[in-house]
Design an enzyme around this catalytic site. Structure first.
Site, PDB file in Angstrom:
ATOM      1  N   ASN A 276       0.867  -1.183   0.000  1.00  0.00           N
ATOM      2  CA  ASN A 276       0.000   0.000   0.000  1.00  0.00           C
ATOM      3  C   ASN A 276       0.903   1.232   0.000  1.00  0.00           C
ATOM      4  O   ASN A 276       1.520   1.543   1.013  1.00  0.00           O
ATOM      5  CB  ASN A 276      -0.883  -0.039   1.263  1.00  0.00           C
ATOM      6  CG  ASN A 276      -1.719   1.217   1.421  1.00  0.00           C
ATOM      7  OD1 ASN A 276      -1.832   2.028   0.502  1.00  0.00           O
ATOM      8  ND2 ASN A 276      -2.300   1.385   2.599  1.00  0.00           N
TER       9      ASN A 276
ATOM     10  N   LYS B 279       0.066   4.269  -0.255  1.00  0.00           N
ATOM     11  CA  LYS B 279      -0.591   5.437   0.369  1.00  0.00           C
ATOM     12  C   LYS B 279      -0.409   6.682  -0.500  1.00  0.00           C
ATOM     13  O   LYS B 279      -0.365   6.577  -1.715  1.00  0.00           O
ATOM     14  CB  LYS B 279      -0.062   5.645   1.786  1.00  0.00           C
ATOM     15  CG  LYS B 279      -0.148   4.383   2.632  1.00  0.00           C
ATOM     16  CD  LYS B 279       0.080   4.636   4.084  1.00  0.00           C
ATOM     17  CE  LYS B 279       0.101   3.311   4.827  1.00  0.00           C
ATOM     18  NZ  LYS B 279       0.047   3.467   6.250  1.00  0.00           N
TER      19      LYS B 279
ATOM     20  N   HIS C 178      -9.505   1.066   5.132  1.00  0.00           N
ATOM     21  CA  HIS C 178      -8.211   1.258   5.806  1.00  0.00           C
ATOM     22  C   HIS C 178      -8.435   2.190   7.002  1.00  0.00           C
ATOM     23  O   HIS C 178      -9.245   3.116   6.930  1.00  0.00           O
ATOM     24  CB  HIS C 178      -7.195   1.865   4.823  1.00  0.00           C
ATOM     25  CG  HIS C 178      -5.797   1.811   5.357  1.00  0.00           C
ATOM     26  ND1 HIS C 178      -5.340   2.699   6.299  1.00  0.00           N
ATOM     27  CD2 HIS C 178      -4.777   0.949   5.116  1.00  0.00           C
ATOM     28  CE1 HIS C 178      -4.087   2.388   6.606  1.00  0.00           C
ATOM     29  NE2 HIS C 178      -3.721   1.329   5.910  1.00  0.00           N
TER      30      HIS C 178
ATOM     31  N   GLU D 142      -5.364  -5.274  10.615  1.00  0.00           N
ATOM     32  CA  GLU D 142      -4.311  -4.289  10.844  1.00  0.00           C
ATOM     33  C   GLU D 142      -4.538  -3.576  12.183  1.00  0.00           C
ATOM     34  O   GLU D 142      -5.312  -2.600  12.241  1.00  0.00           O
ATOM     35  CB  GLU D 142      -4.312  -3.241   9.733  1.00  0.00           C
ATOM     36  CG  GLU D 142      -4.103  -3.814   8.351  1.00  0.00           C
ATOM     37  CD  GLU D 142      -3.502  -2.771   7.416  1.00  0.00           C
ATOM     38  OE1 GLU D 142      -2.403  -3.018   6.912  1.00  0.00           O
ATOM     39  OE2 GLU D 142      -4.112  -1.705   7.226  1.00  0.00           O
TER      40      GLU D 142
HETATM   41  C1  PEP Z   1      -0.758  -0.001   6.237  1.00  0.00           C
HETATM   42  O1  PEP Z   1      -0.899   1.199   6.198  1.00  0.00           O
HETATM   43  O2  PEP Z   1      -1.604  -0.733   5.711  1.00  0.00           O
HETATM   44  C2  PEP Z   1       0.415  -0.529   6.915  1.00  0.00           C
HETATM   45  C3  PEP Z   1       0.352  -1.744   7.366  1.00  0.00           C
HETATM   46  O3  PEP Z   1       1.479   0.322   7.081  1.00  0.00           O
HETATM   47  P1  PEP Z   1       2.927  -0.064   7.724  1.00  0.00           P
HETATM   48  O4  PEP Z   1       3.384  -1.339   7.081  1.00  0.00           O
HETATM   49  O5  PEP Z   1       3.799   1.101   7.388  1.00  0.00           O
HETATM   50  O6  PEP Z   1       2.704  -0.235   9.168  1.00  0.00           O
END
Ligand code: PEP
Length: 264
Positions: A10, A12, A104, A176
């Site tokens: 991702n 972002k 998300h 997550e």
């Molecule tokens: C995310 O934003 O989906 C994520 C898991 O970020 P990170 O790996 O940077 O924690």
């Protein structure tokens, strides 16, 4: 039941088109040495503005683009209309997407997305022939208050409401924990696996055993090359949604390589 792992990046709100293309090429040059069955399903979610740029260079090895799939980071549930700033499922598909990330925690937190909106998006994505990657997770306060399971079960029941078992089976969930996103703190793998098993039980309750056995449930939250092997060794973790470590070809490719050591 063996489920093909997914490693999804991702990106972002990062990278201009030229940078996105360069990073994508860096991943492509790593996956080219493997056949599609050897690899996990690799999914890249760039910004909307880079979707076409990366889709256009997706794959030229004759695999039909199978080695790297493209995802949008969000979509609207309506097909078209007066929704300034949004894109539809059909538009994401037109830009080369196979997957769309929804729910998300950053969308929930900064753009006030509700479980009901996420359910509408999931239905629209499946109706449009794409696959939703449905994110869920608890805050640190919820974890400390002992309501992690209850909170996540509510998110999952709402997201899957009114979706057929066949469609649930094809979908992807990403667990997550919010306190682990972008913080460098990963959730202990055994605990992540426990929560993911709990999610699979909720899916079983809502959509039946077949859907629960087929749906792929990923872990996300500070996944790194050094953590993925242990995460992928757990019984119910089917892959990872990776933020920070997906922004460099070396670290993302190492995550793919380390995944192949354990599973696929
Ligand atoms: C995310 O934003 O989906 C994520 C898991 O970020 P990170 O790996 O940077 O924690």
């Amino acid at each position: 039941m063996s489920r093909k792992p997914i490693i999804a990046g991702n990106w972002k709100m990062n990278l201009l088109q030229s940078e996105a293309k360069e990073l994508f090429e860096g991943i492509k040059s790593f996956v080219k040495d493997y056949t599609a069955p050897q690899l996990p399903t690799v999914v890249i979610a760039p910004t909307f503005t880079s979707l076409c740029a990366v889709s256009s260079v997706r794959c030229d090895c004759g695999c039909g683009g199978n080695k790297i799939s493209v995802a949008a980071q969000n979509c609207h549930w309506e097909n078209s209309g007066a929704y300034t700033g949004e894109i539809s499922v059909e538009m994401a598909k037109d830009a080369g997407c196979d997957y769309i990330i929804i729910g998300h925690s950053e969308r929930r937190q900064y753009f006030s997305e509700t479980d009901e909106m996420i359910n509408k998006k999931a239905k629209a994505i499946l109706a449009g022939g794409l696959i939703p990657i449905i994110c869920c997770g608890e805050t640190l306060e919820q974890r400390e208050a002992g309501i992690t399971d209850e909170h996540i079960a509510t998110q999952i029941r709402a997201a899957l409401s009114g979706i057929s078992s066949e469609d649930v089976a094809k979908s992807v969930i990403a667990y997550e924990p919010i306190w682990a996103i972008g913080t460098g703190k990963t959730c202990d793998s055994v605990e992540a696996n426990r929560v993911i098993k709990m999610i699979r039980n909720v899916v079983k309750e809502v959509s039946g055993s077949e859907a629960a056995d087929s749906i792929r449930i990923l872990y996300g939250g500070s996944v790194k090359p050094s953590t993925i092997e242990e995460q992928m060794s757990q019984s119910d973790i089917d892959g990872a949604l990776v933020g920070g470590a997906s922004l460099k070809a070396d670290s993302f490719n190492e995550i793919i390589a380390n995944t192949m050591k354990v599973a696929v």
